[in-house]
Design a protein around this motif. Structure first.
Motif, PDB file in Angstrom:
ATOM      1  N   GLN A   1       4.026 -11.730 -11.404  1.00 53.19           N
ATOM      2  CA  GLN A   1       2.967 -10.915 -10.806  1.00 53.19           C
ATOM      3  C   GLN A   1       1.607 -11.306 -11.361  1.00 53.19           C
ATOM      4  OE1 GLN A   1       2.622  -6.228 -10.083  1.00 53.19           O
ATOM      5  NE2 GLN A   1       2.558  -6.705 -12.249  1.00 53.19           N
TER       6      GLN A   1
ATOM      7  N   LEU B 239      -1.654 -12.563  -9.194  1.00 57.07           N
ATOM      8  CA  LEU B 239      -2.950 -11.888  -9.281  1.00 57.07           C
ATOM      9  C   LEU B 239      -4.050 -12.869  -9.682  1.00 57.07           C
ATOM     10  CD1 LEU B 239      -1.785  -8.610 -11.070  1.00 57.07           C
ATOM     11  CD2 LEU B 239      -2.573  -8.785  -8.699  1.00 57.07           C
TER      12      LEU B 239
ATOM     13  N   THR C 263      -3.228 -10.013  -3.767  1.00 61.41           N
ATOM     14  CA  THR C 263      -3.133  -8.592  -4.071  1.00 61.41           C
ATOM     15  C   THR C 263      -1.939  -7.924  -3.401  1.00 61.41           C
ATOM     16  OG1 THR C 263      -4.623  -8.071  -2.221  1.00 61.41           O
ATOM     17  CG2 THR C 263      -5.626  -8.376  -4.394  1.00 61.41           C
ATOM     18  N   GLY C 264      -1.266  -8.642  -2.518  1.00 55.92           N
ATOM     19  CA  GLY C 264      -0.092  -8.099  -1.850  1.00 55.92           C
ATOM     20  C   GLY C 264       0.829  -9.217  -1.413  1.00 55.92           C
TER      21      GLY C 264
ATOM     22  N   LEU D 155       0.828  -5.435  -7.640  1.00 54.46           N
ATOM     23  CA  LEU D 155       0.826  -5.993  -6.287  1.00 54.46           C
ATOM     24  C   LEU D 155       1.291  -4.937  -5.287  1.00 54.46           C
ATOM     25  CD1 LEU D 155       2.632  -9.389  -6.937  1.00 54.46           C
ATOM     26  CD2 LEU D 155       0.248  -9.153  -6.207  1.00 54.46           C
TER      27      LEU D 155
ATOM     28  N   TYR E 228       2.157   1.056  -2.854  1.00 47.20           N
ATOM     29  CA  TYR E 228       2.470  -0.177  -3.569  1.00 47.20           C
ATOM     30  C   TYR E 228       3.806  -0.806  -3.161  1.00 47.20           C
ATOM     31  CZ  TYR E 228      -1.448   0.240  -6.792  1.00 47.20           C
ATOM     32  OH  TYR E 228      -2.712   0.285  -7.326  1.00 47.20           O
TER      33      TYR E 228
ATOM     34  N   ASP F 255      -9.232  -3.582  -2.581  1.00 47.35           N
ATOM     35  CA  ASP F 255      -8.470  -4.756  -2.994  1.00 47.35           C
ATOM     36  C   ASP F 255      -9.333  -5.967  -2.683  1.00 47.35           C
ATOM     37  OD1 ASP F 255      -6.536  -2.831  -3.316  1.00 47.35           O
ATOM     38  OD2 ASP F 255      -5.055  -3.767  -1.990  1.00 47.35           O
TER      39      ASP F 255
ATOM     40  N   VAL G 269      -7.337  -4.435  -7.511  1.00 46.66           N
ATOM     41  CA  VAL G 269      -6.397  -3.737  -6.638  1.00 46.66           C
ATOM     42  C   VAL G 269      -6.594  -2.245  -6.840  1.00 46.66           C
ATOM     43  CG1 VAL G 269      -3.973  -3.285  -6.096  1.00 46.66           C
ATOM     44  CG2 VAL G 269      -4.696  -5.605  -6.709  1.00 46.66           C
TER      45      VAL G 269
END
Length: 545
Positions: free
Chosen positions: A207, A211, A216-217, A241, A268, A496, A522
């Motif tokens: 993760q 980032l 962010t996703g 994330l 999330y 975000d 985020v």
């Protein structure tokens, strides 16, 4: 969650009502307002952060990733080498560091790039007599193992091919050590399974990597143990994330039984689509083709699902508010999936069901006769632009002139306008998750080591920088039904965002390969910051008095 004002920055909002700003006001995790300077906002005691002219874009979303596999692969032997011998030597080096009988795992080989050709068990045996070895191909649709792994897994000349898989054999019917598609799982099932705790730890590390790229996703395509790890991180507040969790077909009945629907979850972690496979992949030449592979007159790949089978599965899913996400790489598979989605939408309409946002994953080769369907068929084209760069040599070798409509995102955008939504991702660990390398591939159709595009590699399929970033932001947000609060920087949307070290819209394309993310935010909080000389200055906050 503190309020903050970001000032002295170039904000590309991707919001048509206000495409550009130089200041952002953020509160409670969301964007409250955008303006031209701090005086645009009547909040005199709010924390101000002077970004000294840095560029901001919306947070990037990876629309197709295998997050658990990516996380665990960070610990494996890197088999993405220029030669087969280099790969073997990396395995040999690993063997010298491990106790006897411990598995050696690796990932990333592509025999199409090796002059020596594909490997076999004997080549690994000379260095790994005391260790079972499993090396997954870059495509994840094939694997290379040694004789000890074959023996442990019970793979002999008498072992039959599993459904949907092939055990490669020599002229004497002895297994060579190369496995295709579902045959890979015969060996994988013998490897000690990492605990949920170990997966959780690995995902947390991965993760941080994502980032740092400004991601962010993600839309994840791993299985239940990944989902459990994500929930563990969510419970402890360590999930930074935003994850849309797609579920394998194997879990469809379980999802229906407990009433899971698309979108269930929180900001999330939420449920996405049901993942199906209609064919294999280009690397091992198992993608389903209408005409044979070039130079392989008897090989049309492997078709796992036809249109009617897709519809039967889709009926169960859509009745329970679950869309389909269907892997399709070869033009035969793409054809079957397009017909299947069309029939499924007709079923939804005939039965007064909500139209689900069905997805085609990869969509790597389109037959010209099927392009006309794009102008009337709504679906998500979930594509990975970096595949075009990596697969170029293979595609030309095995598909020949058919590559005119390979990785054809420009055709998707132009012919599917108003119906087809383009969403970009990486397919990591098949490729790097670095979105800027994906964007570079989308706008140039070049590998990083190329100076000029090949005449044979359809430069007319290039798209603009804005279109590429749109596919990594709003396209992915639409694919997960979150377009009303993700994908752009506008009042009411989640804060975000990505801070870049240069203005992405004022760079020569090649500079995208070295573009760096200075910081990632985020939900209004910094989740990544660099430690370089200017990064610290950017985040020395001042308060208005």
């Amino acid at each position: 969650m503190s309020a903050k004002i970001l000032t002295n920055c170039k904000v590309y909002t991707f919001d048509n009502t206000q495409p550009y700003a130089t200041a952002l006001f953020i509160e409670n995790g969301k964007i409250v307002a955008l303006g031209n300077d701090a005086n645009s906002f009547e909040n005199p005691k709010t924390e101000q952060i002077n970004l000294q002219g840095s560029t901001i874009i919306p947070g990037l979303i990876d629309g197709h990733i295998h997050l658990k596999q990516y996380a665990l692969n960070l610990e494996k032997v890197d088999c993405d080498t220029k030669t087969r011998e280099d790969c073997i030597q990396r395995v040999a080096e690993k063997a010298r560091t491990l106790p006897e009988n411990q598995w050696i795992l690796g990932h990333g080989w592509n025999h199409n790039e090796w002059q020596e050709g594909i490997g076999n068990a004997k080549l690994l045996d000379q260095y790994t007599q005391h260790h079972p070895v499993l090396l997954t191909a870059k495509s994840l649709h094939a694997a290379w193992c040694n004789s000890k792994a074959l023996k442990i897994s019970g793979i002999t000349k008498h072992k039959k091919n599993p459904r949907g898989g092939i055990i490669a054999r020599d002229k004497n019917e002895e297994p060579t050590g190369i496995l295709y598609e579902s045959a890979v799982s015969i060996v994988q099932n013998m490897i000690p399974v990492p605990s949920i705790s170990e997966i959780t730890t690995a995902v947390k590390v991965a993760q941080d990597n994502l980032l740092s790229y400004g991601i962010t996703g993600v839309h994840d395509f791993d299985k239940r143990d990944a989902f459990q790890a994500f929930q563990n991180l969510d419970k402890t507040g360590d999930l930074k994330l935003r994850i849309t969790k797609n579920l394998p077909l194997d879990y469809l009945d379980d999802a229906i039984a407990i009433g899971l629907q698309n979108g269930f979850g929180n900001d999330y972690l939420k449920i996405g689509a049901i993942k199906l496979f209609s064919d294999g992949a280009l690397g091992p030449q198992t993608a389903a083709m209408i005409s044979p592979y070039k130079g392989q007159p008897k090989n049309r790949g492997m078709l796992f699902l036809n249109a009617k089978e897709i519809v039967e599965i889709g009926k169960k899913a859509t009745q329970n508010s679950l869309p389909l996400a269907i892997h399709a790489i070869g033009d035969r598979a793409v054809h079957e999936v397009l017909i299947g989605i069309r029939m499924l939408i007709e079923y939804e309409n005939d039965h007064d069901l909500k139209n689900q946002r069905h997805r085609i994953e990869h969509l790597q080769l389109i037959h010209p006769d099927d392009i006309q369907m794009f102008s009337s068929l709504p679906f998500i084209a979930s594509m990975q632009p970096i595949h075009a760069a990596s697969d170029k040599t293979m595609a030309i070798k095995f598909w020949g002139e058919r590559t005119k409509y390979a990785y054809a995102w420009k055709t998707v955008l132009d012919r599917g306008k108003g119906f087809v939504t383009l969403a970009f991702g990486s397919d990591a660990p098949v490729e790097t998750p670095n979105p800027f390398k994906g964007i570079y591939a989308a706008i140039t159709r070049k590998r990083p080591d190329e100076s000029e595009p090949s005449e044979n590699w359809t430069p007319e399929q290039r798209i603009s920088l804005h279109e590429a970033i749109h596919a990594y932001t709003q396209g992915c947000a639409y694919a997960s039904s979150t377009e009303n609060h993700l994908g752009k920087l506008a009042p009411g949307y989640f804060a975000d965002l990505v801070v870049l070290d240069r203005d992405i819209f004022n760079l020569p394309p090649r500079s995208l390969l070295e573009l760096n993310c200075i910081a990632t935010m985020v939900n209004g909080e910094w989740v990544f910051q660099t430690n370089d000389k200017i990064g610290q200055e950017y985040f020395s906050s001042a308060f208005l008095s």
